[in-house]
Design a protein around this motif. Sequence first.
Motif, short mmCIF file in Angstrom:
data_model
loop_
_atom_site.label_atom_id
_atom_site.label_comp_id
_atom_site.label_asym_id
_atom_site.label_seq_id
_atom_site.Cartn_x
_atom_site.Cartn_y
_atom_site.Cartn_z
N SER A 195 0.88 -1.23 -0.16
CA SER A 195 -0.10 0.03 -0.14
C SER A 195 0.87 1.27 -0.08
N ALA A 196 0.27 2.40 -0.73
CA ALA A 196 0.86 3.63 -0.55
C ALA A 196 1.12 4.08 0.82
N THR A 212 2.52 -2.75 -7.71
CA THR A 212 1.81 -2.23 -6.61
C THR A 212 1.72 -0.80 -6.35
N ASP A 213 0.79 -0.40 -5.69
CA ASP A 213 0.67 0.93 -5.18
C ASP A 213 2.13 1.44 -4.60
N ALA A 214 2.71 0.72 -3.76
CA ALA A 214 3.93 1.19 -3.28
C ALA A 214 5.01 1.46 -4.08
N TRP A 225 4.42 2.15 -7.48
CA TRP A 225 4.18 3.32 -8.16
C TRP A 225 4.76 4.62 -7.39
N GLN A 226 5.03 4.37 -6.04
CA GLN A 226 5.55 5.59 -5.60
C GLN A 226 7.10 5.63 -5.82
N ARG A 260 -7.15 3.12 -10.69
CA ARG A 260 -5.83 2.67 -10.12
C ARG A 260 -4.83 3.89 -10.15
N LEU A 261 -4.88 4.43 -11.35
CA LEU A 261 -3.81 5.31 -11.33
C LEU A 261 -4.01 6.58 -10.30
N ARG A 281 -5.75 6.53 -7.75
CA ARG A 281 -5.05 6.13 -6.33
C ARG A 281 -3.74 6.40 -5.92
N VAL A 282 -2.92 6.08 -7.05
CA VAL A 282 -1.53 6.28 -6.54
C VAL A 282 -0.95 7.69 -6.87
#
Length: 717
Positions: free
Chosen positions: A301-302, A540-542, A544-545, A576-577, A579-580
Amino acid sequence: MTLQTTSVFALPERLAAKADPALTASDERHFAAVAAALDESVADVSAQLDAALKAPGGAGRAAMDRDAEVHRLTGRLRALRRYGLDLCLGRVVAADGAEPLYIGRFGLTDSTGRRLLVDWRSPAAEPFFAATHAGPMGLASRRRYRWTDGRITDYWDEVFTPEGLVGHAALDDQSAFVASLGASRSDRMRDVLATIQADQDAVVRASSRGALVVDGGPGTGKTVVALHRTAYLLYADPRLGHRRGGVLFVGPHQPYLAYVADVLPSLGEEGVRTCTVRDLVAEGAGAPPEADPEVARLKASAAMVGAVEPAVRLYEEPPAAELVVSTPWGDLPLGAEDWAEAFSAAEAGVPHNEARELIWDELVTLLYDRLGNEDVPPAFFGRALRHDKELVTTLHRAWPLLEAADLVGDLWEVPAYLRMCAPWLAPDEVRALARKEAPQAWTVSDLPLLDAARQRLGDPEAARLKRRQKAAVAAERERMAAVIDSVVASDDDGEGAVTMLRGRDLQDRLIDTGAVPDADPDLLAGPFAHIVVDEAQELTDAEWQMLLARCPSRSFTIVGDRAQARHGFTESWETRLARVGLDRVRVASLGINYRTPEEVMREAAPVILSALPDANVPASVRSSGIDVRHGAVAELDSILAEWLASHDEGTACVIGDPSFAETPRVRSLTPELSKGLEFDLVVLVSPEAFGEGIEGAVDRYVAMTRATRELVVLSGA
């Protein structure tokens, strides 16, 4: 057997009709001019490069400009020598009767300025890729060449008007062109520039602003689009040049990067950084997957990445107690308000470890002003403060230099620290994340946190080096000032050019930078002007960070297929995008499968649709004529032996049997590591063992669709 041996055309007997001089003579004349221009260009650029290498290196900006020119000329010479006549992709004939326009990998003119080739990325070349019968874009005809060992072994003509046929085209079954897309594969992605289709070209040339998602199923050319878009944007968008950040290309795994390694250089772009997400962090090379699915979910998760910020802030609290600083000129008080003022010098965005030196400078300034003695040189005063152990120790305790690995390891080792930094975690989630025995036994799921910590902290060694650099520059400046004083003193009237040495700009240029220590840059740290991500559905969202931190402009090309996400992808790309952290998102879909034969897709489509009914399954446009074979695992060796004996070229892959030993033409991969690759023959071993649910269905679907000609499925023990 070929019909002509002195011609650029080397057409086989079966294509005798295409060898008619009425169809090829104009090409022969043009290629003769191209050959002469290439020789002239190689000689000219070689001479320029030789002159640049012999020129004095200079210093400062002059040295940088010289190095840039050497780099430019070297790259140009390498591009000129990389290809012969086969740098020409094809030609177009306009409906208005203008001279044919020849499209090349790069532009080329002769000594008179006559344009012989236009760069494939230029606006003038767009109709070569984008024209269709529904939208001919002013063309009468288009010709694409097929090159083998520097000679044309086939070509395909399309006509868009009745006039386009006369004297310009040899029409044959257009399926021959489609069939060429199934030519034998090698261990590197083959040249595909000449076969880019209109739907793919539209995506390649789309604007770089915001995030563009290229969504498409297997075989639709997503990777082709990603690579060619990278080269196109560097050519067409001045905001993305190498000196302005450049482009980072992110692939799913190392076998993929090795497979596509030749493509960008063949397009004239050798300076693009390529990597996997793992490569962004030093610990990534040896990190295994997270064994516990729940721990992997929490770390993905982010929000978990966001825990790094409060974890660092706990080490940035100004002292509350008053301190008396002793100096040779008297004692100076330093209270809580003074510390708070000094700590405010650490502006947002400055890495923690680098900010400590800013705080120190602010403390020195504050105390110097309080001293009120202008007879004391500021630099001498600052050096004196370095000897006050209590002052230095107090600062180091309140704002210590931190290592990213220690910070993240403490989160897993100290539950109270984790609860403080991630208060949303439930008690059982904190317990699941606890890793008291080996807090720094990193897994893939730890990499985004390590990266965030490193971005926020900066390298402590770099911070120390920066301080040494500052001291070295100051020492060099003092040495140069002494030299200048001596030179000026020897000038009889103290006027003229000698006095210019007093100027700070000139003094800075005179400093010997070779005496100043420097750090090796992290070439993947960014920032980049644009990032291209292939197989992006797996991030994953993480993770993406990690990419967002390297692209402040939020300019992305995001390539993927929701139906190939191993852990499911039920939402839209836009959701999805967003959210990140990406809100300017456009989606372009590719729906034509140029790679996978319809025989394979007939069996692969039900596999994924059974698990994901809304999967974007593309329609194949070609047939291999070979039905999917089924057999037993015991037949593996005989099937491969038979195929190798009957195929002198091409590659095969065994997917699902880790015990199989690779050979030069037969790879052995897991379904996950086969993603993004393609092979003439794919042998699936025990696909029923790939797993249940979405992950198992995706692995089977991905593995099946790697085949460009033939698929064999072997079941049983």
